[in-house]
Design a protein around this motif. Structure first.
Motif, short mmCIF file in Angstrom:
data_model
loop_
_atom_site.label_atom_id
_atom_site.label_comp_id
_atom_site.label_asym_id
_atom_site.label_seq_id
_atom_site.Cartn_x
_atom_site.Cartn_y
_atom_site.Cartn_z
N GLY A 169 -11.08 -18.80 -17.73
CA GLY A 169 -11.49 -17.42 -17.52
C GLY A 169 -12.63 -17.27 -16.52
O GLY A 169 -13.16 -16.19 -16.33
N GLU A 170 -12.99 -18.33 -15.88
CA GLU A 170 -14.13 -18.36 -14.97
C GLU A 170 -13.73 -17.82 -13.60
O GLU A 170 -12.74 -18.24 -13.04
N ARG A 171 -14.49 -16.87 -13.07
CA ARG A 171 -14.11 -16.21 -11.81
C ARG A 171 -14.91 -16.70 -10.60
O ARG A 171 -14.39 -16.75 -9.50
N TYR A 172 -16.19 -17.00 -10.78
CA TYR A 172 -17.03 -17.41 -9.65
C TYR A 172 -16.41 -18.59 -8.92
O TYR A 172 -16.25 -18.57 -7.71
N ASN A 173 -16.08 -19.63 -9.67
CA ASN A 173 -15.52 -20.82 -9.04
C ASN A 173 -14.12 -20.58 -8.48
O ASN A 173 -13.74 -21.22 -7.51
N LEU A 174 -13.39 -19.66 -9.05
CA LEU A 174 -12.09 -19.32 -8.49
C LEU A 174 -12.27 -18.76 -7.08
O LEU A 174 -11.53 -19.11 -6.16
N GLY A 175 -13.28 -17.93 -6.90
CA GLY A 175 -13.59 -17.44 -5.56
C GLY A 175 -13.96 -18.57 -4.61
O GLY A 175 -13.53 -18.60 -3.46
N ARG A 176 -14.77 -19.52 -5.10
CA ARG A 176 -15.14 -20.69 -4.28
C ARG A 176 -13.90 -21.46 -3.84
O ARG A 176 -13.81 -21.91 -2.70
N ILE A 177 -12.98 -21.63 -4.75
CA ILE A 177 -11.76 -22.37 -4.43
C ILE A 177 -10.96 -21.62 -3.36
O ILE A 177 -10.44 -22.24 -2.42
N HIS A 178 -10.87 -20.31 -3.48
CA HIS A 178 -10.13 -19.54 -2.48
C HIS A 178 -10.79 -19.62 -1.10
O HIS A 178 -10.09 -19.67 -0.09
N VAL A 179 -12.11 -19.70 -1.05
CA VAL A 179 -12.78 -19.92 0.24
C VAL A 179 -12.38 -21.28 0.80
O VAL A 179 -12.04 -21.41 1.98
N GLY A 180 -12.38 -22.30 -0.06
CA GLY A 180 -11.95 -23.62 0.38
C GLY A 180 -10.51 -23.64 0.85
O GLY A 180 -10.18 -24.26 1.86
N HIS A 217 -6.13 -16.15 1.26
CA HIS A 217 -7.12 -16.75 0.37
C HIS A 217 -8.52 -16.20 0.63
O HIS A 217 -9.29 -16.01 -0.32
N ALA A 218 -8.85 -15.90 1.89
CA ALA A 218 -10.14 -15.29 2.18
C ALA A 218 -10.22 -13.91 1.53
O ALA A 218 -11.26 -13.53 0.98
N GLY A 219 -9.12 -13.17 1.56
CA GLY A 219 -9.07 -11.87 0.91
C GLY A 219 -9.24 -11.96 -0.59
O GLY A 219 -9.96 -11.16 -1.20
N LEU A 220 -8.60 -12.96 -1.19
CA LEU A 220 -8.75 -13.16 -2.64
C LEU A 220 -10.19 -13.51 -2.99
O LEU A 220 -10.75 -12.99 -3.96
N ALA A 221 -10.80 -14.38 -2.19
CA ALA A 221 -12.19 -14.76 -2.43
C ALA A 221 -13.11 -13.56 -2.30
O ALA A 221 -14.01 -13.35 -3.13
N ALA A 222 -12.89 -12.76 -1.26
CA ALA A 222 -13.73 -11.58 -1.04
C ALA A 222 -13.59 -10.61 -2.21
O ALA A 222 -14.58 -10.02 -2.66
N GLY A 223 -12.38 -10.44 -2.70
CA GLY A 223 -12.16 -9.55 -3.84
C GLY A 223 -12.83 -10.04 -5.11
O GLY A 223 -13.48 -9.27 -5.83
N ILE A 224 -12.70 -11.32 -5.38
CA ILE A 224 -13.28 -11.89 -6.60
C ILE A 224 -14.80 -11.83 -6.54
O ILE A 224 -15.46 -11.33 -7.46
N HIS A 225 -15.37 -12.32 -5.45
CA HIS A 225 -16.82 -12.35 -5.35
C HIS A 225 -17.40 -10.94 -5.19
O HIS A 225 -18.49 -10.66 -5.68
N GLY A 226 -16.65 -10.07 -4.51
CA GLY A 226 -17.10 -8.68 -4.41
C GLY A 226 -17.16 -8.01 -5.77
O GLY A 226 -18.10 -7.28 -6.07
N ALA A 227 -16.16 -8.24 -6.60
CA ALA A 227 -16.14 -7.66 -7.94
C ALA A 227 -17.29 -8.18 -8.81
O ALA A 227 -17.79 -7.47 -9.68
N LEU A 228 -17.71 -9.41 -8.53
CA LEU A 228 -18.83 -9.99 -9.27
C LEU A 228 -20.18 -9.51 -8.73
O LEU A 228 -21.21 -9.71 -9.36
#
Length: 109
Positions: A53-64, A81-92
């Motif tokens: 359920g962890e989101r921060y690291n999911l965003g990190r992975i999508h950046v990678g 993947h950059a879009g997914l990372a931006a969405g996840i980290h933006g929501a956080l």
């Protein structure tokens, strides 16, 4: 050391630790210009995180993953993947969202 950590987390059944170890291995391999190997580890990391359920690291992975696909000459996947990372980290609401948005903008030019 990351490989040893991965094995230890695997032995313990620690899915978060396995995801983190795969992510760090992906980061290291990408830095060593081994994008195919990095891709395998980032993909493995993504497989473990839904269980935490962890989101921060999911965003990190999508950046990678975005950086890896860019290195592999796959700009469409990199943008995804950059879009997914931006969405996840933006929501956080965390500063890493700026990095992901900048990567997405650079890939969209």
């Amino acid at each position: 050391m990351y490989q040893e950590a991965l094995e230890l987390h695997r032995d313990l059944g620690d899915t978060f630790g396995q995801a983190e170890s795969h992510t760090l291995l992906g980061d290291a391999l990408l830095a060593m210009d081994a994008p195919e190997s990095a891709l395998r580890h980032y993909r493995a990391a993504v497989e473990f995180l839904p269980h935490t359920g962890e989101r921060y690291n999911l965003g990190r992975i999508h950046v990678g993953l975005a950086r890896t696909h860019l290195r592999l000459g796959e700009p469409d996947l990199a943008r995804k993947h950059a879009g997914l990372a931006a969405g996840i980290h933006g929501a956080l609401g965390i500063p890493e969202a700026d990095e992901a948005r900048a990567l997405l903008a650079a890939l969209s030019e």
